[in-house]
Design a protein around this motif. Structure first.
Motif, PDB file in Angstrom:
ATOM      1  N   ARG A 152      33.796  22.570 -46.922  1.00 59.61           N
ATOM      2  CA  ARG A 152      33.307  22.052 -48.209  1.00 59.61           C
ATOM      3  C   ARG A 152      34.452  21.908 -49.204  1.00 59.61           C
ATOM      4  N   SER A 153      35.375  22.867 -49.207  1.00 59.85           N
ATOM      5  CA  SER A 153      36.507  22.788 -50.141  1.00 59.85           C
ATOM      6  C   SER A 153      37.429  21.624 -49.797  1.00 59.85           C
ATOM      7  N   ILE A 154      37.548  21.332 -48.513  1.00 56.41           N
ATOM      8  CA  ILE A 154      38.343  20.164 -48.094  1.00 56.41           C
ATOM      9  C   ILE A 154      37.689  18.883 -48.616  1.00 56.41           C
ATOM     10  N   SER A 155      36.382  18.809 -48.503  1.00 52.22           N
ATOM     11  CA  SER A 155      35.663  17.641 -49.032  1.00 52.22           C
ATOM     12  C   SER A 155      35.849  17.519 -50.537  1.00 52.22           C
ATOM     13  N   ALA A 156      35.841  18.654 -51.240  1.00 56.58           N
ATOM     14  CA  ALA A 156      35.998  18.632 -52.699  1.00 56.58           C
ATOM     15  C   ALA A 156      37.369  18.111 -53.104  1.00 56.58           C
ATOM     16  N   ILE A 157      38.427  18.598 -52.467  1.00 57.10           N
ATOM     17  CA  ILE A 157      39.765  18.160 -52.848  1.00 57.10           C
ATOM     18  C   ILE A 157      40.004  16.717 -52.411  1.00 57.10           C
ATOM     19  N   GLU A 158      39.366  16.293 -51.318  1.00 60.25           N
ATOM     20  CA  GLU A 158      39.497  14.901 -50.894  1.00 60.25           C
ATOM     21  C   GLU A 158      38.826  13.969 -51.904  1.00 60.25           C
ATOM     22  N   ASN A 165      42.128  25.111 -52.407  1.00 61.72           N
ATOM     23  CA  ASN A 165      41.526  23.774 -52.375  1.00 61.72           C
ATOM     24  C   ASN A 165      40.562  23.563 -53.535  1.00 61.72           C
ATOM     25  N   THR A 166      39.710  24.548 -53.766  1.00 59.87           N
ATOM     26  CA  THR A 166      38.670  24.416 -54.777  1.00 59.87           C
ATOM     27  C   THR A 166      39.255  24.394 -56.176  1.00 59.87           C
ATOM     28  N   ALA A 167      40.207  25.285 -56.446  1.00 55.37           N
ATOM     29  CA  ALA A 167      40.828  25.348 -57.769  1.00 55.37           C
ATOM     30  C   ALA A 167      41.596  24.070 -58.082  1.00 55.37           C
ATOM     31  N   VAL A 168      42.352  23.560 -57.113  1.00 54.22           N
ATOM     32  CA  VAL A 168      43.110  22.328 -57.334  1.00 54.22           C
ATOM     33  C   VAL A 168      42.151  21.140 -57.471  1.00 54.22           C
ATOM     34  N   ALA A 169      41.083  21.124 -56.685  1.00 50.91           N
ATOM     35  CA  ALA A 169      40.091  20.050 -56.823  1.00 50.91           C
ATOM     36  C   ALA A 169      39.511  20.027 -58.232  1.00 50.91           C
ATOM     37  N   LYS A 170      39.260  21.210 -58.793  1.00 51.13           N
ATOM     38  CA  LYS A 170      38.738  21.290 -60.159  1.00 51.13           C
ATOM     39  C   LYS A 170      39.727  20.702 -61.160  1.00 51.13           C
ATOM     40  N   SER A 171      41.015  21.010 -61.019  1.00 51.09           N
ATOM     41  CA  SER A 171      42.015  20.467 -61.933  1.00 51.09           C
ATOM     42  C   SER A 171      42.154  18.954 -61.774  1.00 51.09           C
ATOM     43  N   LEU A 172      42.103  18.480 -60.537  1.00 46.50           N
ATOM     44  CA  LEU A 172      42.152  17.028 -60.306  1.00 46.50           C
ATOM     45  C   LEU A 172      40.945  16.346 -60.944  1.00 46.50           C
TER      46      LEU A 172
END
Length: 697
Positions: A162-168, A463-470
């Motif tokens: 799920r975290s991979i999907s979020a950052i993608e 992954n999740t933290a960086v996805a949030k910043s993106l």
């Protein structure tokens, strides 16, 4: 003997094998599932299952198993035979698409943190086609996710996916602002696995190693790692034979084991693979650890993967080298002129912001009973999370914050002063071994994970933290005033965000007391124990992050907190119990017996020669008797505190007691026993010493 390339991937249902064993239309549809997440219908699943079975049987497999990662952190598998009996007394081999795609292992004995009751024990495992199936010990192992009857994640793999999907998803939004539309985004990871190898015969004589994976007692060896002679030294023949077999097995699994060497501590070693996507990297690391433990016994060795098996020398970590990018570029590659690379500046900003905002979660992701002993000394990073960028990127960040970017950063050259040796650019990235999160050229190296840990937790948080910043950047840019150019708005966003998060940047000595005081002044967290670190997992900030990014529901977050807490308390209970029994039953009788021998010797000599000076013998006897008293006192204090701790009903209170009361008492008892080791005669001492364990042929 087959050459290297012929050996590689021979026990893996790889893309090349799929082409050979699957019909072309099945292969094409499966590829759409793997690369684009398209649903896989039962007809295709049946075709894949048949091809997989035929390949597995041709390689001697007799069973299949859904290979998954429950919340224990290790892997689990239940073997089912391909054999299907017929009514006429014969049998056929059978493996259907339904059996491939879904399994039903009994979930009752796996930790769930309250997500399911015993009467709701059923769980489901679901095939993960993005990670290759492989054959291990005549069993076709199929990497799978694992969930409860109601669909909650009961494993480590599902939230990672799920975290991979979020950052993608969020990376594609950011890339679109730069006019780029990649078909996929991939998080890449390489895990450097450290471990110890010791002889089986000494391991078998140490109850603490058997029960706890680390020595609860042990005086420093006569020689430790102070001469730095073990690091990159010639490898022992016995260890080299183990490494050769390990390489051969891992290459068969298509695990690209690349680098192996002696580490700093005696008897310590390291293996590093080539990078691959994070989902496979985690699977491969778990398989590597399993094979290390198994193959060591072939060479009369034991592989220790505890974070701190021996006091006073280096512990073992698992450096997690992390990056992400598209099929055509690595987003963390600064290029020749990072100060001119707006996309890199934005990505770097988002990573810095993510690490600062969720530093406590990153620390929590590496928290364990073993890692508490490792962090903060002997080349392990401290418990304070910080980022090291190196001179070049530090200059870029300073320029972005000030709005005064300097010209191109010059690269100093190294010259050895010998004509036949080449000159080359000096590395401007990390050589600071105390940094927890360091930029190393085109990736970040997260050094806090411990050697025994499943690094899905650390990568899930990253992954999740960086996805949030993106996401925050993309939201801001998509909502910006259109009269402002994207380039200007992006630079201003980076400037403002970096100025708010420079506190996380640090390039000095992470072990210095001054840094601890400075980190506190900056407002950085310093969660020294697992008990201190775990509560942040269930903070509202954490729950909101996972919920917003679709990675974990609140019940799933709380269940993982409960599981981690329970595991910590159980491990600490095992250690305290083992220590008390060893002190009572192993060490005290021997020390007392040796004291009795010295006392009898004094009496005998004085009887034969009344004028003999026995001052040294009496002094030694006094030391032994004082040591026995200290050990008895230490046992009593630890026993009473341990009984009180086990009686606590609240799991967090129990963890706090283990961390801040029991652990110091264990250190006190250890010191009392260890002080006796250099005094008691070698033939009396009941267990192999550090000298015996660490220095062998």
């Amino acid at each position: 003997m087959r050459n290297l390339s012929e050996r590689y991937g021979t026990t893996v249902f790889s893309d090349q094998v799929m082409r050979e064993y699957l019909p072309s239309d099945t292969y094409a549809k499966l590829n759409l599932t793997i690369k684009q997440g398209k649903p896989l219908d039962l007809e295709v699943a049946n075709s894949v299952a048949h091809g997989m079975k035929e390949w597995a049987l041709s390689h001697g497999a007799t069973h299949y198993a859904h290979w998954f990662q429950p919340l224990t952190g290790i892997t689990s598998e239940k073997h089912d035979a391909f054999l299907e009996p017929c009514h006429d007394g014969t049998a056929i081999t059978k493996f259907t698409g339904k059996e491939l795609v879904q399994g039903e292992p009994d979930a009752s004995s796996f930790p769930s943190g309250g997500l399911r009751a015993t009467f709701e024990a059923r769980g489901y495992s679901a095939w993960d086609p993005t990670s290759y199936a492989f054959i291990k010990d005549e069993v076709l192992c199929i990497p799978t996710a694992f969930c409860s009857y109601n669909g909650e994640a009961l494993d480590k793999k599902t939230p990672l996916l799920r975290s991979i999907s979020a950052i993608e998803k969020q990376s594609k939004r950011v890339l679109a602002l730069f006019g780029k539309h990649p078909s996929s985004i991939q998080v890449n990871v390489g895990n450097e696995q450290e471990y110890f190898l010791i002889p089986e015969e000494v391991y078998a004589k140490r109850q603490d190693l058997i029960m706890c994976g680390r020595t609860l007692f042990g005086a420093p060896p006569c020689k430790g790692q102070e001469l730095d002679e073990h690091y990159f030294g010639a490898i022992r023949p016995t260890v080299n034979a183990f490494m050769k077999e390990l390489d051969d097995v891992l290459w068969g699994f298509a695990i690209a084991a690349k680098t192996k060497h002696n580490e700093v501590a005696p008897a310590q070693h390291e293996l590093a693979p080539v990078f691959c996507n994070v989902n496979r990297a985690v699977d491969e690391n778990l398989l590597t650890m399993e094979e290390m433990r198994l193959l060591a016994s072939h060479h009369d060795l034991v592989c220790l993967q505890h974070e701190k098996p021996f006091e006073g020398i280096n512990g073992s970590g698992k450096h997690n080298n992390w990056s992400f990018g598209s099929e055509s570029e690595n987003f963390l590659d600064p290029g020749d002129a990072p100060e001119d690379n707006l996309q890199f500046a934005v990505i770097l900003t988002c990573v810095i912001e993510a690490v600062d905002n969720y530093q406590d979660l990153l620390r929590m992701s590496t928290a364990s009973c073993g890692n508490d002993h490792r962090l903060g000394a002997h080349e392990a990073p401290p418990a304070i999370v910080s980022i090291f960028l190196g001179d070049e990127l530090s200059g870029v960040v300073e320029g972005l914050v000030s709005g005064q970017l300097a010209g191109h950063v010059s690269h100093a050259q190294l010259d050895f002063g010998v004509d036949v040796l080449p000159t080359f650019d000096r590395d401007t990235t990390d050589r600071n071994r105390t940094s927890p999160f360091a930029f190393t050229g085109n990736k970040f190296e997260f050094r806090m994970p411990g050697s025994s840990q499943n690094v899905s937790d650390a990568n899930l948080i990253l992954n999740t933290a960086v996805a949030k910043s993106l996401k925050d950047f993309a939201d801001a840019m998509e909502a910006r005033d259109t009269s402002v150019s994207f380039e200007h708005a992006a630079l201003e966003y980076a400037r403002k965000t970096l100025s708010e998060h420079t506190r996380i940047l640090f390039s000095g000595d992470g072990y210095a007391e001054e840094w601890e005081r400075e980190a506190e002044r900056r407002g950085l967290s310093n969660l020294k124990t697992t008990a201190d670190a775990l509560p942040c997992f269930v903070s509202q900030k954490s729950i909101d992050l996972f919920g917003e990014m679709g990675v974990l529901t609140e019940p799933e977050v709380r269940s993982r907190y409960e599981v981690k807490l329970e595991k910590y308390n159980k491990l600490m209970n095992i250690e305290a119990t083992t220590m008390l029994r060893m002190a009572r039953r192993t060490y005290l009788p021997v020390i007392s017996a040796y004291a009795t021998k010295i006392a009898k010797g004094i009496t005998t000599i004085e009887g034969a020669q009344p004028t003999a000076s026995m001052a040294h013998e009496r002094r030694e006897l006094e030391m032994l008797l004082a040591g026995v008293d200290a050990i008895y006192e230490g046992i009593g204090a630890l026993r009473d505190a341990h009984d009180a701790t086990r009686a606590l009903a609240d799991a967090q209170e129990q963890a706090d007691s283990y961390a801040h009361t029991i652990a110091p008492l264990m250190e006190r008892l250890r010191a009392s026993v260890d002080a006796m080791e250099p005094i008691v005669a070698r033939d009396y001492w009941p267990v192999p010493t550090y000298d015996d364990i660490l220095f062998y042929m």
